[in-house]
Scaffold this active site. Structure first.
Site, PDB file in Angstrom:
ATOM      1  N   THR A  21       0.881  -1.126  -0.182  1.00  0.00           N
ATOM      2  CA  THR A  21      -0.212  -0.144   0.030  1.00  0.00           C
ATOM      3  C   THR A  21       0.687   1.288   0.016  1.00  0.00           C
ATOM      4  O   THR A  21       0.324   2.431  -0.417  1.00  0.00           O
ATOM      5  CB  THR A  21      -0.690   0.081   1.364  1.00  0.00           C
ATOM      6  OG1 THR A  21      -0.065  -0.163   2.228  1.00  0.00           O
ATOM      7  CG2 THR A  21      -1.809  -1.148   1.416  1.00  0.00           C
ATOM      8  N   LYS A  22       1.960   1.236   0.469  1.00  0.00           N
ATOM      9  CA  LYS A  22       3.032   2.250   0.677  1.00  0.00           C
ATOM     10  C   LYS A  22       2.285   3.731   1.055  1.00  0.00           C
ATOM     11  O   LYS A  22       2.349   4.794   0.897  1.00  0.00           O
ATOM     12  CB  LYS A  22       3.728   2.687  -0.755  1.00  0.00           C
ATOM     13  CG  LYS A  22       4.534   1.589  -1.172  1.00  0.00           C
ATOM     14  CD  LYS A  22       5.539   1.750  -2.344  1.00  0.00           C
ATOM     15  CE  LYS A  22       6.495   0.528  -2.860  1.00  0.00           C
ATOM     16  NZ  LYS A  22       5.591  -0.410  -3.112  1.00  0.00           N
ATOM     17  N   ARG A  23       1.455   3.444   2.378  1.00  0.00           N
ATOM     18  CA  ARG A  23       0.651   4.402   2.763  1.00  0.00           C
ATOM     19  C   ARG A  23       1.588   5.366   3.692  1.00  0.00           C
ATOM     20  O   ARG A  23       2.402   4.593   4.279  1.00  0.00           O
ATOM     21  CB  ARG A  23      -0.588   3.871   3.518  1.00  0.00           C
ATOM     22  CG  ARG A  23      -1.533   3.175   2.679  1.00  0.00           C
ATOM     23  CD  ARG A  23      -2.167   4.180   1.503  1.00  0.00           C
ATOM     24  NE  ARG A  23      -3.251   3.434   0.985  1.00  0.00           N
ATOM     25  CZ  ARG A  23      -3.191   3.109  -0.607  1.00  0.00           C
ATOM     26  NH1 ARG A  23      -1.901   3.188  -1.054  1.00  0.00           N
ATOM     27  NH2 ARG A  23      -4.423   2.514  -0.827  1.00  0.00           N
TER      28      ARG A  23
END
Lengths: 302, 302
Positions: free
Chosen positions: A87-89
């Protein structure tokens, strides 16, 4: 196995069935993503420990895509796989809490009842905003027994533009981030010696991986870049600890679309794409094990 | 106006209506998010130029939340507002393309027909992976007449952990990123002198904003941190150019939940929450204009 389902590469028989049911629409695309992802999961679930669905390839289709993502995650979990949401949030603290609750923990319904939403086992997290964007994820790790992988040295060609720059006249940014990962994870080290706070370290940068391995001995590495992005089994060896543990190696396109490429294309047509993927997953496993053995890092029992 | 709808703070009459229709469920939460967002948009659409829905507060509820996000975006656009999706997305090139297509551009259906998905006007983008994670967004900006805001100096307390560190013994990371933003945006400067490539510069760091303004003369700043996070109108003045243009100032909680706080709580009950929000938006606008006037930076025609 990384799940990056690109609609253009999904076999025709899956897509035509989706069109037959829903007409050509976002709903049909969602159905194709689910069906393709499920068949890949079904065919690799006893070969690999985890799948890594890349949410972008689902999210780009809006709510129908996210529904496909949710169903993919649930199916993978039902097959006993760990699910790493790529997700690389990240965001400021109060917003990062919403991501952490949604992706790893529980969210509140209107009357305050808690329910799980995506219920991923682990997610990838971006470090650019510093620790207050990461702490809510740590809290979710602790409370729900989950994990995160913080981006450190990423696999892409331009990763050095920021990550390799020297800070304070001494070390590159990725070493600074490594120190932070180590520190953030210190209180979440489990009985096998690894922390719930992992690091993303690209297979495409073996020299940096060696440095990072020594800076973060208790950190599990998520290693993208094997295969289609150019990383070889030799390249990923520095990501493992001496005992052969410490790294989860990912391949996405090289496995899920193996049926399009040699040597698999000759043996498996599009109707047997899942068998090509299984073979590619076995080949990758064997390749990694062979090189680990060569470097005398094969884990006990293998 | 930043749309950060937290279910616990949405007025009861909206929530009880959602429960009446759907029972207490993720669907009911989604309905509450839509209804609340729509009423806020309806009440502020002639006071402000743009809304900034924070996707995390929708996404945490899974596909039902994303559906609420999509409906919120569509409603805001139907009211003539620019919509800035606060997504903070980024990934390696091939994946960033999926985000850029989904959020700003078009995605392909099964037979190759193009359709728009979220159709946001602008999105926020994280710079940690370097330019190859940003270029796909630039391509979407050019092709679809859209824009991005790249995170530079963010508003949160820990933003300095990485962003303030000095690189190459000279300048802090945020100045390095500013140079990159300037360069990436150079070919996308429009007739009013601003580029499609903007920068996120927190209201909470006025000294850094002053430096950044001079480093990026053609860059539109998205300025979060006004209000609830502690930034004042004086603090955001350095984000504007001398002619009073160049900054989009955001307030989220301070506007959308104004009905819970003084001086609005006294005049507007929960049933009039939208009127409290309108008043808070007018007050914010007047506050910014007053301080711009004081600094002799009021744009022509105001």
């Amino acid at each position: 196995v990384g799940l990056d389902p690109r609609i253009g590469q999904i076999p025709e028989h899956i897509k035509s069935e989706s069109i037959r049911v829903f007409g050509d629409s976002l709903t049909a695309v969602g159905m194709s993503l689910i069906e393709f992802s499920k068949q890949i999961i079904d065919t690799v679930h006893d070969v690999v420990p985890a799948v890594k669905p890349q949410i972008a390839f689902y999210e780009q289709y809006g709510s129908k895509g996210i529904e496909a993502f949710e169903k993919t995650v649930a199916f993978a979990k039902s097959k006993g796989l760990m699910v790493i949401g790529d997700t690389k949030r990240n965001d400021i603290g109060s917003t990062a809490r919403a991501y952490a609750s949604g992706h790893l923990g529980e969210v509140e319904l209107i009357d305050g009842t808690l329910t799980s939403s995506y219920d991923l086992d682990l997610v990838t997290v971006n470090p650019y905003l510093g620790s207050d964007g990461i702490i809510p994820f740590l809290e979710a790790c602790k409370k729900y027994g989950k994990g995160i992988f913080i981006l450190d040295k990423t696999s892409n060609p331009s990763s050095g533009e920021l990550q390799d720059r020297k800070v304070d006249s001494k070390k590159p940014v990725f070493e600074l981030v490594a120190e932070q990962i180590n520190e953030l994870g210190m209180n979440l080290v489990g009985y096998r010696g690894y922390s719930s706070v992992g690091a993303v370290v690209g297979a495409t940068y073996p020299a940096q991986a060696m440095t990072l391995r020594s800076l973060m001995p208790n950190t599990m590495f998520l290693v993208p870049g094997y295969g289609a992005q150019g990383g070889s089994a030799e390249d990923i060896i520095p990501c493992f600890n001496k005992d052969g543990y410490g790294a989860v190696v990912n391949s996405s396109r090289g496995i899920i679309f193996a049926y399009e490429k040699e040597p698999y294309r000759n043996n498996y047509g599009p109707d047997k794409f899942h068998r090509a993927s299984r073979q590619a997953a076995c080949d990758m496993r064997d390749d990694v094990l062979k090189v680990l053995r060569k470097h005398d890092r094969l884990p006990d029992g293998w």
